[in-house]
Design a protein around this motif. Structure first.
Motif, mmCIF file in Angstrom:
data_model
loop_
_atom_site.group_PDB
_atom_site.id
_atom_site.type_symbol
_atom_site.label_atom_id
_atom_site.label_comp_id
_atom_site.label_asym_id
_atom_site.label_seq_id
_atom_site.Cartn_x
_atom_site.Cartn_y
_atom_site.Cartn_z
ATOM 1 N N GLY A 113 1.188 -0.878 0.080
ATOM 2 C CA GLY A 113 -0.127 0.377 0.061
ATOM 3 C C GLY A 113 0.485 1.436 0.315
ATOM 4 O O GLY A 113 1.818 1.174 0.674
ATOM 5 N N GLY A 118 -0.110 1.338 4.573
ATOM 6 C CA GLY A 118 0.459 1.070 4.000
ATOM 7 C C GLY A 118 1.618 0.304 3.780
ATOM 8 O O GLY A 118 1.531 -0.841 4.428
ATOM 9 N N ASP A 420 -6.197 -0.370 -0.799
ATOM 10 C CA ASP A 420 -6.198 0.523 0.775
ATOM 11 C C ASP A 420 -7.087 1.267 1.015
ATOM 12 O O ASP A 420 -7.277 2.742 0.665
ATOM 13 C CB ASP A 420 -4.334 1.494 -0.028
ATOM 14 N N TYR A 438 -5.574 -6.243 2.284
ATOM 15 C CA TYR A 438 -4.366 -4.793 2.453
ATOM 16 C C TYR A 438 -3.932 -5.459 3.950
ATOM 17 O O TYR A 438 -3.435 -4.743 3.666
ATOM 18 C CB TYR A 438 -5.385 -3.591 2.536
#
Length: 483
Positions: A113, A118, A420, A438
């Motif tokens: 991400g 992320g 994300d 994610y």
């Protein structure tokens, strides 16, 4: 079980039974607010007389792949160190640097991400980016994937000893448009002011050469044998209405000047810009100009690499003139395919792509989103299904249809990881596109169906080719018996 890997078929007058049993039913829809409809799907369990390998056989079969992921059962060319494309007994293949046939089973956007969250998840899960790259290459390779597509973290992934072949993107028109301040981000691609390409500017060819040299040098891909080749841009506006749109530009715009010059040279008047014949002819001129400039830039910067097209999408898939133009300059034609559940429904398209271009093609984006993740699933063009297993079955149905086509050299699934949620827009609209969520958790049910295809990939292509060969030979034998 027989010999693993691809075996080139021989002709024998054997009866050809139906290839598939009755299809399974999957419920699918195009948009979140649509109603589900049943879709007939010919998945692996429907394929007659094909045995899926067990774990021990999978490991043995994996050892029969070359270091680049090709099938080592039989070489089809000399080892030159370069990637090529070759037709052998009716089927097109990529040829890896060692001379082995390579059927591309790829994954797009293999990256972490971009948001702060992320990047933090990478650090929490893996410690360093290099460790993420090593683990990710191992995971992806273990699933039978043999190629990493564009928008991936190539700089990190390529440090690993278990690296995979890859294809990169050089966005010639998009980057040039950005320099001119005439672009904005659209749904999965760049939109241009006026909905036309800025390729008739006098500076575009020189810009393209400099961009190719810079990106090839920056990524150290020119002499990297794992680099298969390059895409130029993604989902460009190759539309029949291009001539009208160029003519509507400002008088000093090079695109309008070129459109009027082109019409005058052929004896057309501006009033004829709405005629289909004139529009299609001009669309071919736009495409040839674009591909010629991009090919020249790519081959100058990286002469040993393949040019794998610009990822046609939407209405471009139906315009023969675009494939004729691409075939003059590209080594492989790439298509992003979202508006069809089963490629068998559009066999005439696939025939046209290959016949018009005289080149093989690769499908470079397709996916389905699962409603069981509770993600909004409002972003992206993929189908929506009910469960992760249904996503895997969609993949099986789609890829088996591609494998039946001897002019198709592979596919890229879109993509490695879900959108994300730490990016505001994706939190509101983001979709379940990945084989991982994610947080780097695997979608186990989806992956289980996914890898049945990729781990058995070469055997499946060989099985389907042999079945088709038997069918043709059986028909020939029946016809001869009537004489």
């Amino acid at each position: 079980m027989g010999v693993s890997g691809y075996i080139f078929p021989s002709c024998a007058p054997l009866p050809a039974p139906p290839l598939f049993s009755d299809p399974v039913k999957i419920y699918a829809k195009r948009r979140p607010k649509h109603f589900y409809r049943k879709k007939e799907s010919y998945v692996l369990q429907c394929l007659r007389n094909f045995d899926i390998m067990d774990k021990k056989e999978e490991k043995k079969d994996h050892s029969r792949r070359s270091i680049y992921g090709g099938s080592t059962v039989e070489k089809i060319a000399d080892a030159t160190g370069d990637w090529r494309v070759k037709k052998v007994k009716g089927r097109f293949w990529f040829v890896d640097p060692e001379g082995y046939p390579f059927y591309c089973m790829g994954l797009c956007s293999v990256r972490y991400g971009k948001s702060y969250g992320g990047r933090q998840r990478v650090q929490d899960m893996f410690g360093t980016l290099d460790h993420w790259g090593k683990k990710t290459n191992g995971l992806v390779s273990g699933l039978g994937v043999n190629c990493v597509g564009p928008w991936s973290a190539h700089d990190v992934l390529n440090k690993s000893d278990e690296r995979l072949p890859y294809m990169m993107m050089i966005p010639f028109a998009a980057r040039f448009g950005k320099e001119l301040n005439i672009t904005k981000w659209g749904g999965g691609h760049v939109n241009f002011d006026g909905d036309v390409l800025p390729i008739f500017y006098p500076d575009f060819p020189g810009f393209a050469e400099k961009l190719a040299q810079y990106m090839v040098s920056e990524c150290k891909s020119r002499d990297d044998r794992y680099c298969i080749g390059y895409f130029s841009d993604n989902e460009l506006p190759f539309k029949q209405s291009a001539l009208n749109k160029y003519i509507r530009l400002e008088d000093q715009n090079p695109g309008k000047i070129e459109a009027l010059r082109w019409m005058s040279e052929r004896g057309y008047t501006p009033d004829q810009a709405t005629e289909e014949k004139v529009q299609i002819e001009f669309l071919g001129h736009v495409a040839r100009t674009y591909f010629r400039i991009c090919q020249r830039a790519l081959k100058k910067a990286a002469p040993g690499k393949l040019y794998v097209g610009c990822r046609f999408h939407g209405q471009a898939k139906r315009h023969r003139v675009l494939f004729e133009a691409a075939g003059e300059f590209c080594d492989v034609i790439s298509i992003n395919w979202y508006d069809t559940w089963d490629p068998r429904e559009k066999r005439e398209w696939m025939h046209m792509w290959a016949e018009a271009s005289k080149r093989p093609f690769i499908i470079t984006e397709f996916y389905a989103k699962g409603e069981d993740t509770k993600m909004p699933n409002r972003q992206g063009a993929g189908w929506i299904v009910q469960t992760q297993r249904d996503r895997g079955l969609f993949f099986q149905n789609f890829v088996l249809a591609l494998m039946e086509q001897p002019k198709c050299v592979g596919f890229h699934w879109f993509k490695y990881m879900d959108d994300d949620p730490d990016i505001k827009k994706q939190k509101q609209y983001g979709s379940n596109k990945g084989i991982l969520d994610y947080n780097f958790n695997e979608y186990v049910d989806m992956i289980e169906e996914f890898k049945k295809i990729t781990l058995n990939g070469y055997r499946l292509v060989g099985f389907l080719d042999a079945s088709e060969q038997r069918r043709r030979c059986s028909m020939d034998h029946a016809q001869r018996s009537l004489l």
